[in-house]
Design a protein around this motif. Structure first.
Motif, mmCIF file in Angstrom:
data_model
loop_
_atom_site.group_PDB
_atom_site.id
_atom_site.type_symbol
_atom_site.label_atom_id
_atom_site.label_comp_id
_atom_site.label_asym_id
_atom_site.label_seq_id
_atom_site.Cartn_x
_atom_site.Cartn_y
_atom_site.Cartn_z
ATOM 1 N N MET A 294 0.799 -1.222 0.000
ATOM 2 C CA MET A 294 0.000 0.000 0.000
ATOM 3 C C MET A 294 0.834 1.276 0.000
ATOM 4 N N GLY A 295 2.082 1.176 0.479
ATOM 5 C CA GLY A 295 2.894 2.356 0.718
ATOM 6 C C GLY A 295 2.821 2.734 2.182
ATOM 7 N N ILE A 296 3.948 3.137 2.755
ATOM 8 C CA ILE A 296 4.007 3.378 4.199
ATOM 9 C C ILE A 296 3.086 4.510 4.634
ATOM 10 N N GLU A 297 2.744 5.420 3.702
ATOM 11 C CA GLU A 297 1.879 6.539 4.060
ATOM 12 C C GLU A 297 0.420 6.123 4.231
ATOM 13 N N HIS A 298 0.104 4.854 4.000
ATOM 14 C CA HIS A 298 -1.280 4.374 4.135
ATOM 15 C C HIS A 298 -1.426 3.307 5.224
ATOM 16 N N VAL A 299 -0.428 3.179 6.081
ATOM 17 C CA VAL A 299 -0.454 2.141 7.120
ATOM 18 C C VAL A 299 -0.307 2.783 8.502
ATOM 19 N N ALA A 300 -1.112 2.302 9.442
ATOM 20 C CA ALA A 300 -1.067 2.759 10.828
ATOM 21 C C ALA A 300 -1.389 1.560 11.719
ATOM 22 N N PHE A 301 -1.841 1.813 12.938
ATOM 23 C CA PHE A 301 -2.137 0.719 13.869
ATOM 24 C C PHE A 301 -3.470 0.957 14.575
ATOM 25 N N GLY A 302 -4.299 -0.103 14.613
ATOM 26 C CA GLY A 302 -5.548 -0.110 15.370
ATOM 27 C C GLY A 302 -5.598 -1.405 16.154
ATOM 28 N N PRO A 303 -4.811 -1.519 17.228
ATOM 29 C CA PRO A 303 -4.579 -2.820 17.881
ATOM 30 C C PRO A 303 -5.820 -3.555 18.357
ATOM 31 N N ASP A 304 -6.900 -2.841 18.707
ATOM 32 C CA ASP A 304 -8.137 -3.516 19.122
ATOM 33 C C ASP A 304 -7.932 -4.265 20.431
ATOM 34 N N THR A 305 -7.398 -3.575 21.422
ATOM 35 C CA THR A 305 -7.124 -4.195 22.718
ATOM 36 C C THR A 305 -8.055 -3.639 23.788
ATOM 37 N N LEU A 306 -7.997 -4.232 24.974
ATOM 38 C CA LEU A 306 -8.810 -3.796 26.106
ATOM 39 C C LEU A 306 -8.102 -4.198 27.391
ATOM 40 N N TYR A 307 -8.696 -3.843 28.532
ATOM 41 C CA TYR A 307 -8.133 -4.222 29.831
ATOM 42 C C TYR A 307 -8.949 -5.384 30.404
ATOM 43 N N GLY A 308 -8.414 -6.582 30.254
ATOM 44 C CA GLY A 308 -9.100 -7.773 30.727
ATOM 45 C C GLY A 308 -8.830 -8.951 29.821
ATOM 46 N N ASP A 309 -9.568 -10.018 30.026
ATOM 47 C CA ASP A 309 -9.371 -11.270 29.280
ATOM 48 C C ASP A 309 -10.080 -11.172 27.931
ATOM 49 N N HIS A 310 -9.344 -10.754 26.911
ATOM 50 C CA HIS A 310 -9.932 -10.561 25.582
ATOM 51 C C HIS A 310 -10.336 -11.897 24.969
ATOM 52 N N VAL A 311 -9.543 -12.930 25.188
ATOM 53 C CA VAL A 311 -9.880 -14.254 24.664
ATOM 54 C C VAL A 311 -11.187 -14.741 25.286
ATOM 55 N N GLY A 312 -11.316 -14.577 26.596
ATOM 56 C CA GLY A 312 -12.535 -14.976 27.277
ATOM 57 C C GLY A 312 -13.745 -14.194 26.808
ATOM 58 N N LEU A 313 -13.573 -12.902 26.556
ATOM 59 C CA LEU A 313 -14.670 -12.081 26.056
ATOM 60 C C LEU A 313 -15.106 -12.552 24.679
ATOM 61 N N HIS A 314 -14.146 -12.890 23.805
ATOM 62 C CA HIS A 314 -14.494 -13.405 22.473
ATOM 63 C C HIS A 314 -15.331 -14.678 22.579
ATOM 64 N N LYS A 315 -14.955 -15.559 23.482
ATOM 65 C CA LYS A 315 -15.716 -16.807 23.633
ATOM 66 C C LYS A 315 -17.124 -16.522 24.135
ATOM 67 N N LEU A 316 -17.238 -15.578 25.052
ATOM 68 C CA LEU A 316 -18.529 -15.253 25.637
ATOM 69 C C LEU A 316 -19.473 -14.646 24.605
ATOM 70 N N PHE A 317 -18.922 -13.817 23.702
ATOM 71 C CA PHE A 317 -19.738 -13.107 22.728
ATOM 72 C C PHE A 317 -19.506 -13.611 21.309
ATOM 73 N N ALA A 318 -19.100 -14.860 21.178
ATOM 74 C CA ALA A 318 -18.760 -15.397 19.850
ATOM 75 C C ALA A 318 -19.898 -15.220 18.850
ATOM 76 N N ALA A 319 -21.132 -15.488 19.276
ATOM 77 C CA ALA A 319 -22.272 -15.379 18.354
ATOM 78 C C ALA A 319 -22.533 -13.926 17.979
ATOM 79 N N ASN A 320 -22.463 -13.025 18.971
ATOM 80 C CA ASN A 320 -22.697 -11.609 18.699
ATOM 81 C C ASN A 320 -21.670 -11.046 17.719
ATOM 82 N N LEU A 321 -20.422 -11.437 17.897
ATOM 83 C CA LEU A 321 -19.323 -10.829 17.162
ATOM 84 C C LEU A 321 -18.934 -11.582 15.905
ATOM 85 N N GLY A 322 -19.569 -12.715 15.639
ATOM 86 C CA GLY A 322 -19.251 -13.478 14.444
ATOM 87 C C GLY A 322 -17.830 -14.020 14.447
ATOM 88 N N VAL A 323 -17.306 -14.326 15.632
ATOM 89 C CA VAL A 323 -15.906 -14.727 15.767
ATOM 90 C C VAL A 323 -15.591 -15.970 14.949
#
Length: 399
Positions: free
Chosen positions: A312-341
């Protein structure tokens, strides 16, 4: 390490009486929940990393800087109170100037188990704004002046965002209402299709609808950034064609590096760049893996980074890590249906990890990202672009 801030120790809803005015939960640690990631930097590299974080505008295109209960089983109960706690202490050590905060997104289950209801979204925004109004460290971002002021004043700017336009249903004027409430970026669809277009988990992508084109036009007129991270491939391409302003992919990676629907194919990534848009690299658990690093870590994500910079070229790349404070893996499992995981992660086998090493929470992400870039020989100018400069440039055109 962190830049000097004006944080004075405020904690969410401390203007109220816990246990009387609101229900309390034992929350996850904001600081030091997992071991520190060792990049193997020498003293000179550490000093350069610190300088680059402190001196520059650092922007996360996508995160959820809220603190979740230590007990994963209590997360739904916690969310139903409508009082998610912002991780102020963690943000104070993050080095970020601004973070695109995507609120409860598909977990907004205050009144419904399915999420994305209009009333729940407004409840979430209103409660969050009330909490923010009782402190002066995190400031709500309405424009670029707020981001620049946050950098100058030792604050963190919070950009209110929604990952999907689903709550507007078929009412385009609701986009104006959301803008009035402070929302400055919104996704088209989140996995499941809605009135605007197709989500990425659908087997047939019908593209952007006629109503979706009206919504895109309205967001352009208002100055609301458009995100297609969870949209189907054709819907993404249609949005790029319909929008008069650059479009964001706030949190994704390259399907050529890890072949799952959650990652973007080359034609979509290149089309995003051609609009002048920016990609934020995703790091939520078990998303941006790579064949070289199938155990999800900072190294996996940076495999996507190097590929996308070349494509893409370096001028079109950044970071959106999508993190949180807590058990992200556990949250994904809990909301798997909602989030389409499960639908989004169809692809090669991978080893499940308890967390993404080096990118586990909003506090550590950019220190480690910048440290990795320093270690791998990127110039100051290149690092400035990908940690904030590219985002600021594109927002000047959108907002």
């Amino acid at each position: 390490m962190s830049k000097a801030t004006q944080y004075t120790g405020y904690q969410s809803y401390s203007y109220l009486t816990p246990g009387v005015d609101y229900e309390t939960f034992e929350l996850s640690d904001e600081l030091d929940r997992v071991p520190e990631y060792d990049l193997g930097l020498d003293a000179e590299q550490l000093a350069r990393t610190r300088r680059l974080v402190e001196d520059n505008i650092v922007v996360s295109l996508h995160d959820h800087p809220q603190v979740f209960p230590r007990d994963v089983g209590k997360i739904r109960e916690y969310i139903r109170t409508g009082r998610e706690h912002t991780g102020y202490a963690g943000l104070a050590r993050s080095g970020m100037t601004a973070v695109f905060d995507n609120l409860m997104d598909g977990t907004a289950c205050v009144t419904s188990k399915c999420g994305w209801k209009w009333d729940d979204i407004l409840y979430d925004i209103g409660m969050r704004l009330c909490d923010l109004a009782h402190q002066d460290f995190v400031r709500v971002v309405h424009g670029l002046d707020d981001i620049r002021a946050a950098h100058e004043n030792g604050q963190v700017g919070l950009v209110l965002c929604l990952e999907a336009s689903t709550p507007i249903e078929n009412e385009v004027d609701r986009i104006d209402l959301l803008y009035g409430f402070g929302v400055r970026q919104m996704g088209i669809a989140y996995s499941e299709s809605n009135t605007l277009g197709s989500g990425l988990k659908e087997k047939r992508d019908g593209g952007l609808t006629a109503f979706g084109r009206r919504a895109v036009a309205r967001m352009n007129k208002l100055g609301m950034a458009i995100d297609v991270s969870h949209s189907g491939d054709q819907t993404c391409l249609d949005v790029f064609e319909a929008s008069e302003k650059p479009v964001l992919i706030t949190h994704a990676g390259a399907r050529a590096v890890w072949p799952t629907p959650r990652m973007m194919p080359d034609d979509v990534l290149k089309a995003c760049a051609e609009t002048g848009g920016v990609l934020g690299l995703e790091a939520a658990p078990h998303t941006s893996l790579s064949k070289q690093h199938p155990r999800h870590s900072l190294e996996s994500v940076m495999d996507h980074f190097t590929y996308c910079v070349e494509l893409m070229g370096i001028e079109h790349v950044a970071f959106g890590p999508d993190t949180l404070y807590g058990d992200h893996v556990g949250l994904h499992k809990l909301f798997a249906a909602n989030l389409g995981v499960h639908d989004a992660h169809v692809g090669p086998d991978y080893e499940e990890v308890p967390y993404v090493a080096g990118l586990e929470n909003p506090t550590e992400c950019f220190h480690n990202i910048v440290g990795w870039l320093v270690k791998h020989g990127y110039s100051d100018e290149e690092i400035q672009l990908v940690v904030g400069g590219n985002v600021v440039r594109v927002l000047e055109q959108i907002w």
